[in-house]
Design a protein around this motif. Structure first.
Motif, PDB file in Angstrom:
ATOM      1  N   LYS A 118       0.803  -1.220   0.000  1.00  0.00           N
ATOM      2  CA  LYS A 118       0.000   0.000   0.000  1.00  0.00           C
ATOM      3  C   LYS A 118       0.842   1.279   0.000  1.00  0.00           C
ATOM      4  N   SER A 121      -1.508   4.291  -3.499  1.00  0.00           N
ATOM      5  CA  SER A 121      -2.917   4.250  -3.070  1.00  0.00           C
ATOM      6  C   SER A 121      -3.811   3.712  -4.190  1.00  0.00           C
ATOM      7  N   ASN A 123      -3.294   0.438  -3.547  1.00  0.00           N
ATOM      8  CA  ASN A 123      -2.130  -0.434  -3.529  1.00  0.00           C
ATOM      9  C   ASN A 123      -1.469  -0.359  -4.900  1.00  0.00           C
TER      10      ASN A 123
END
Length: 338
Positions: A118, A121, A123
């Motif tokens: 992550k 964002s 991931n």
């Protein structure tokens, strides 16, 4: 299209839609009634007259009196319509068609477990998918394919111009699609070269997105990059995620250096370029740079569809002339003016 006798041809919207080949002729229209008035004024003293008994008084207009105006009005309208026809009214429709020499682009997306980190964002994988969609939307008539890889490589979508189909495949991508652990970069690149080597296009590009070192697969990345170069496939490599350095007690070099060195080597052998993206904005910037590097050669073709409508007004002019001629020897005409 309406028939020629439709009154729509005389509407304001119709005349406003025309482009006139000889618009200056339209300036003659206001002078046509003046010419008829001058003709009547100049020949007034030369008209034949019949002496009859006439009792002064009111003589209201009746239908027969009004019908005397049919012939001169028809002639005047015919002359005006002939002038309109000579001005050549046209409706011009312009259309711009864009032609381009499409590029074959294969997207190679790492879906190994490490792509769920992550540091991007939400991931790494989802960030790569989102930017890939934006990249696809910006392309024009390019054939784009999709390959996913983890411990092995899978051709998810062949080269296609159906971008909606590609978006559907991108939405479905998740790390569970390939249960085999590892990162088979060499195998994924080999699959991409195999898909594109027989394609007729002159420009072939592979964009490899990964965050790890080649740890599995049956083909070395260097060999795959050499194959790509042999078949004219340009390779761009993108390393996503923030680098994680190994501890000082570790005798091997850092994972970040391994990633960069291998991906840089692949890009160098593939006549492409290496990029690192450590955050979402950086990843977007990388794809914008690749988009600029692989611009499509396109040209705009302007086509004009021209339709002439002067015949419509000639038909009306002939109709009015026939009415004028037909009423010449009837009670509508004044035989003393012949």
């Amino acid at each position: 299209m309406d028939a020629w006798f439709s009154p729509r041809w005389f509407s304001y919207n119709m005349f406003n839609s025309y482009e006139w080949v000889y618009p200056y002729l339209l300036y003659l229209l206001p002078f046509i009634p003046v010419l008829f008035w001058l003709r009547n004024a100049l020949h007034r003293n030369h008209k034949q007259r019949l002496a009859i008994t006439y009792t002064p008084g009111d003589s209201p207009l009746n239908l027969l009196t009004l019908l005397r105006f049919v012939q001169p009005v028809c002639v005047g309208l015919a002359v005006m319509l002939i002038v309109v026809a000579l001005a050549r009214p046209q409706v011009v429709t312009e259309r711009t068609d864009q032609f381009s020499e499409g590029i074959d682009i294969m997207l190679l997306l790492d879906i190994s477990d490490s792509m769920t980190e992550k540091d991007l964002s939400p991931n790494r994988l989802e960030a790569a998918k989102r930017v890939a969609r934006q990249f696809i939307r910006g392309r024009l008539q390019d054939r784009i394919g999709l390959i996913i890889f983890a411990g092995e490589a899978v051709s998810l979508c062949p080269l296609t111009t159906d971008y909606e189909l590609l978006f559907g495949f991108l939405d479905e991508i998740n790390p569970k699609m390939i249960p085999t652990a590892g990162t088979a970069i060499g195998s994924a690149l080999a699959v991409a070269v195999n898909r594109m080597r027989e394609m007729p296009g002159q420009s072939k590009v592979a964009i490899l997105i990964s965050d790890g070192d080649n740890t599995s697969g049956n083909l070395d990345p260097t060999t795959s990059a050499q194959l790509a170069n042999a078949f004219g496939v340009k390779v761009y490599t993108i390393s996503v995620g923030r680098p994680k350095r190994a501890s000082r007690s570790d005798s091997t070099s850092s994972a970040a250096l391994i990633d960069e060195g291998q991906l840089q080597n692949i890009a160098g052998l593939g006549n492409g370029k290496y990029f690192r993206a450590t955050d979402n904005k950086g990843l977007e910037t990388v794809f914008k740079q690749i988009d600029q590097l692989e611009k499509v050669k396109s040209r705009d073709m302007l086509s004009r569809d021209v339709k002439d409508f002067y015949r419509i007004y000639l038909y009306w002019a002939v109709l009015f002339l026939l009415i004028a001629i037909g009423t010449k020897s009837t009670f509508m005409a004044n035989i003393l003016e012949d």
